[in-house]
Enzyme design. Structure first.
Site, PDB file in Angstrom:
ATOM      1  CD1 TRP A  35      -4.789  58.879 -51.323  1.00  0.00           C
ATOM      2  CD2 TRP A  35      -6.327  58.091 -49.979  1.00  0.00           C
ATOM      3  NE1 TRP A  35      -5.652  58.553 -52.208  1.00  0.00           N
ATOM      4  CE2 TRP A  35      -6.331  57.912 -51.717  1.00  0.00           C
ATOM      5  CE3 TRP A  35      -7.398  57.142 -49.655  1.00  0.00           C
ATOM      6  CZ2 TRP A  35      -7.794  58.310 -52.354  1.00  0.00           C
ATOM      7  CZ3 TRP A  35      -9.067  56.894 -49.875  1.00  0.00           C
ATOM      8  CH2 TRP A  35      -8.900  57.205 -51.420  1.00  0.00           C
ATOM      9  CG  HIS A  36      -8.790  56.609 -45.724  1.00  0.00           C
ATOM     10  ND1 HIS A  36      -8.118  55.857 -46.276  1.00  0.00           N
ATOM     11  CD2 HIS A  36      -9.659  56.418 -46.091  1.00  0.00           C
ATOM     12  CE1 HIS A  36      -7.903  55.169 -46.300  1.00  0.00           C
ATOM     13  NE2 HIS A  36      -9.294  54.943 -47.542  1.00  0.00           N
ATOM     14  N   GLY A  37      -7.569  60.961 -45.122  1.00  0.00           N
ATOM     15  CA  GLY A  37      -7.309  62.357 -44.072  1.00  0.00           C
ATOM     16  C   GLY A  37      -5.695  63.014 -43.629  1.00  0.00           C
ATOM     17  CB  THR A  67      -3.346  52.370 -46.497  1.00  0.00           C
ATOM     18  OG1 THR A  67      -2.307  52.224 -46.858  1.00  0.00           O
ATOM     19  CG2 THR A  67      -4.218  52.267 -46.937  1.00  0.00           C
ATOM     20  CG  PHE A  97     -11.778  59.919 -47.995  1.00  0.00           C
ATOM     21  CD1 PHE A  97     -11.010  60.414 -46.734  1.00  0.00           C
ATOM     22  CD2 PHE A  97     -12.623  58.861 -47.482  1.00  0.00           C
ATOM     23  CE1 PHE A  97     -11.515  60.283 -45.191  1.00  0.00           C
ATOM     24  CE2 PHE A  97     -13.374  58.769 -46.500  1.00  0.00           C
ATOM     25  CZ  PHE A  97     -12.791  58.831 -45.357  1.00  0.00           C
TER      26      PHE A  97
END
Lengths: 474, 412
Positions: A319-321, A316, A474
């Site tokens: 996924w953001h960066g 998770t 994102f």
């Protein structure tokens, strides 16, 4: 294009609305699809081809999975090829640079790679595409034989670039058939204006504060400035992202769609587990349904549950960066959720309620430091300043300026990050003369209030040169 | 909300988002913004190339924002809101209750840049010494460097004085190269109240009072050090104050940055005229062309404009302005004044003391090398009149073209 942009508000949206209303029912989806492609191409003309390619491969593999539904090996193979294809697109466009840098430093190599610009919203539309493939595989939704309908699902402009991540099975029917009436349109308008106000009035203001403070070295900040900076960022990211989700949901309603909620007052949570049930709900539930549960969830004993949780939360974060700080941020929440499951949750529940809230707020704010900072050393130094370990001043002129300039915005933001409006609505409805006397007055006053808010947003927007959406990264 | 409320809200919203676009595309575009003093973006040309690389969209957004209906009104409303909520900086400007506008202080110390400029200035002094030309450097006090006392305590003053001190201490002065730091002198000599009378509230320059004090100190310095100067006492009684009508507005440079929302009625829109020397008898050459003296100094007041700015009150920034004062023909003394806009109120007063006064602004002489220019002329004195924030940069290039380093590379 972004929603809080004059071209979107006063050219794109009115044109699309008029066209959508005047065309025959069977053409409405084509209008929305065309509008969505123009919307995406406006900001990323080159990458519209990438999105079309993604749509095409998912369309083909959806059909193949459905056709070979009775041959398990083939069905599985097509599923994995489709997932691999989607992940590969993400890996190339979002993570390649990160992988190359880490391989270089790990193996002492010097592989050179030209930086690849990040296509906006790639994480969102790729996850939506995977949701479609997996839903078809699991028979949670029927295969989409109409290419334009699938294209519309993946590219639909209200949620294209910053979510919510709309699961295919939640909108499959709406793509075929949906309705919009005056009440629904009006609800959409209200929701859109609220989202715009969250973004323009609150998030953009705090963005200026956070950007200034986070561009200063932590040892030059006073303790108060450091706390102001992270408080501003915590509120910025919430109002920015939830504002965008509100606008997406509102626009969806104007075109007849009902998207699921993405935020539910996360800062009133009393634990990290609760926070993540209220924050970016569409992402958390995506990971839960498509990764955590297939990994075995909590069904395979405690050690496996712990491992599953840590895997899911690290992904998770990633996924953001594409950076270790994002991964660490995800892992940090994974560890806290594991601890809450093991013993911390029980302990917390016995504490005085405000202490539970305080625990959550401090934990989340520390997490945002890693999320906002560019690297670990900055994050650790910043946290040291927050807790006075850097021996910087308690308060300085910069802190006074920020407090003088933004105290009203802080109060507004804190109040509206709590469910005050739903609470007030419930209270008002219990008044005996509500229907007869309050509703008629409200029906005149509320539209005026909404339009005044819209006008106020315009004042800030026409002036503003500062208007980035955080979640575009994102 | 009931059905009526829903109809009302939906209609207002749709009308609101449609009306601006319709209005914008049905009216003519504006070419310039008077408030912002700049050209406004025009409708971009639509080409396949521009569509492919996204530049069309960027240009269109710029055009849409620039031409947005009632843009000035929206922008002014924004500033009103900022002032109402007591925002410290509006577009990076602080506005005091007494209507003084301040830019955000600059806390940087420009040691490297200053070292470069002072090295060049020292070499320039050597160049002039060889030619037996006196050199004076008057660092005149920029408003930001002497007026920080009006800022509230929580706004730390900028590091202007530190930069000035670094600059001054780097210069190798001698009997031929005299430097005067008027910033420190003003700060020591005048009270806060007196200083407040010397500057515009809404502009970054000094007004006639400040400029007159600067002029007085320049004359005092030349009295002491120059061989080409007749001792003179500068007395305020010898000058007449010429002012514009009180209804005339003052267009301050800082006020422009905040869309002229600050009341400027207390600004002194005046210039000084000598009672003894008739400025109309000067012979004036502007870039080699003869002009009437009245066309150059104080012309904004004479034109009876409804709005004047700093340049209108005194002189504009000309690349070269030559003033011949026949009263001093016998003295035959010639001065070159290398200056920025702070010298604009002083030019006619300084010309009272010389036969030939050449005012030279390097910012408008990028195609001229100063040393070559001096070689061609026959000056007795070269004097810099730069404001005290003007401590480095291209205007300290004397043996090359006064252009930025990037432009210099391009020229090579």
């Amino acid at each position: 294009m972004v929603f809080s942009n004059l071209v979107f508000l006063f050219a794109f949206l009115p044109i699309v609305l008029v066209l959508y209303i005047v065309v025959r029912n069977e053409l409405k989806n084509y209008i929305l699809l065309l509008a969505s492609l123009v919307f995406y191409a406006w900001g990323e003309p080159r990458f519209v081809l990438l999105m079309l390619f993604s749509i095409l491969i998912n369309y083909i593999f959806g059909l193949l999975i459905d056709k070979y539904r009775h041959i398990l090996t083939l069905k599985k193979m097509f599923l994995w090829i489709a997932i691999f294809g989607n992940v590969l697109i993400l890996a190339i466009f979002k993570y390649a640079q990160f992988f190359v840098e880490n391989i270089n430093s790990l193996l002492d190599l010097s592989i050179h790679m030209e930086p690849i610009p990040l296509p906006i919203g790639i994480s969102f539309f790729t996850f939506q595409a995977m949701s479609y493939i997996i839903d078809v595989y699991r028979k949670d939704a029927g295969v989409q034989k109409n290419l334009s309908s699938l294209a519309l699902y993946i590219s639909l402009f209200p949620q294209l670039v910053a979510g919510p991540i709309v699961r295919y099975n939640t909108v499959a029917e709406q793509i075929k058939k949906r309705f919009v009436n005056l009440d629904k349109f009006s609800d959409g308008v209200k929701r859109f204006i609220i989202g715009l106000a969250k973004k323009v009035i609150i998030a953009n203001s705090f963005g200026e504060v956070a950007d200034t403070i986070f561009s200063t070295t932590p040892d030059s900040l006073s303790v108060t400035t450091a706390w102001v900076g992270i408080a501003a960022y915590s509120l910025q990211i919430y109002f920015d992202f939830s504002g965008y989700s509100d606008m997406a949901i509102g626009l969806g309603k104007m075109f007849g769609f009902d998207f699921l909620e993405n935020f539910n007052y996360p800062y009133i949570s009393k634990s990290v587990s609760e926070f993540w049930r209220r924050w970016h709900i569409s992402l958390s539930s995506w990971f839960k349904d498509y990764i955590y549960i297939p990994l075995g969830g909590s069904r395979k004993g405690l050690p496996r549950t712990v491992i599953n949780l840590l895997i899911v939360w690290t992904i998770t974060g990633f996924w953001h960066g594409a950076s270790w700080t994002f991964m660490a941020w995800g892992f940090y929440f994974g560890v806290l959720i594991v601890l809450e499951r093991l013993w911390l949750g029980k302990l917390l529940s016995k504490l005085y309620s405000p202490i539970q809230h305080l625990y959550l707020i401090v934990i989340v704010m520390i997490g945002w430091v890693f999320f906002r900072a560019d690297n670990f050393s900055y994050s650790f130094e910043y946290i040291q300043t927050m807790f006075g370990i850097n021996q910087t001043k308690l308060i300085d002129g910069q802190a006074i300026i920020f407090l003088n300039d933004y105290w009203i915005t802080f109060i507004i933001a804190i109040v509206f990050s709590m469910p005050i409006i739903p609470w007030l609505k419930t209270k008002v409805k219990t008044i005996s003369f509500y229907e007869k006397q309050i509703v008629p007055v409200q029906s005149v006053i509320m539209p005026i209030i909404y339009m005044l808010i819209m006008g106020f947003c315009m004042i800030l927007l026409v002036n503003s040169t500062y208007n980035p959406f955080i979640y575009f990264r994102f | 909300m009931n059905r009526f409320g829903n109809i009302l809200l939906s209609s207002l919203f749709v009308m609101f988002i449609m009306i601006f676009g319709v209005y914008m595309f049905s009216t003519n575009d504006h070419d310039i913004s008077k408030t912002e003093n700049r050209k406004l973006a025009q409708k971009p040309e639509l080409t396949i190339e521009k569509l492919k690389d996204g530049s069309y969209m960027e240009e269109f957004e710029g055009y849409f924002t620039d031409q947005f209906p009632g843009r000035d009104r929206w922008l002014k409303s924004y500033i009103d809101y900022q002032r109402l909520t007591n925002k410290t900086y509006i577009f990076d400007y602080f506005i005091t209750k007494e209507n003084w506008i301040y830019p955000k202080p600059d806390y940087d110390i420009y040691s490297a840049e200053i070292e470069e400029s002072t090295d060049r200035l020292n070499l320039f002094a050597d160049f002039l010494k060889d030619k037996d030309i006196e050199l004076y450097y008057f660092s005149v006090p920029h408003r930001t460097t002497v007026m920080s006392f009006l800022l509230p305590d929580y706004i730390k003053p900028g590091n202007y004085l530190q930069n000035i001190n670094v600059f001054m201490s780097n210069l190798y002065t001698d009997e031929n190269f005299v430097t005067v730091d008027l910033t420190n002198e003003f700060t020591k000599t005048f009270s806060e109240e007196e200083l407040s009378e010397m500057y515009f509230r809404t502009d970054h320059h000094w007004n006639l009072n400040g400029a007159f004090q600067g002029y007085k100190r320049i004359v005092d310095t030349l009295n002491v050090h120059s061989d080409h100067f007749i001792d003179t006492e500068v007395r305020i009684e010898d000058y007449q104050k010429i002012c514009s009508d009180s209804s005339v507005e003052f267009d301050g440079s800082y006020n422009k940055q905040v869309y002229r929302v600050v009341d400027e009625s207390e600004e002194l829109k005046c210039y000084y005229k000598s009672k003894e020397v008739d400025y109309d008898k000067y012979t004036i050459y502007l870039n080699g062309q003869e002009r009437e003296p009245s066309q150059v100094y104080g012309q904004g007041i004479r034109k009876e404009s409804s709005i004047v700015n700093y340049s209108d009150l005194f002189t504009y920034n000309y690349s070269e302005l030559k003033i011949i004062n026949e009263r001093n023909k016998k003295l035959d003394n010639k001065i070159l004044i290398i200056k920025d806009s702070y010298a604009n109120p002083l030019v006619y007063q300084l010309a009272e003391h010389f036969y030939e006064t050449t005012i030279y602004d390097p910012r408008y002489n990028e195609d001229q090398i100063i040393q070559e220019y001096i070689e061609e002329m026959d000056f007795d004195i070269v004097a810099f009149v730069y404001n005290s924030t003007h401590l480095y940069g291209k205007n300290y290039k004397f043996d090359t073209y006064p252009v930025s380093d990037a432009q210099e590379q391009e020229l090579k």
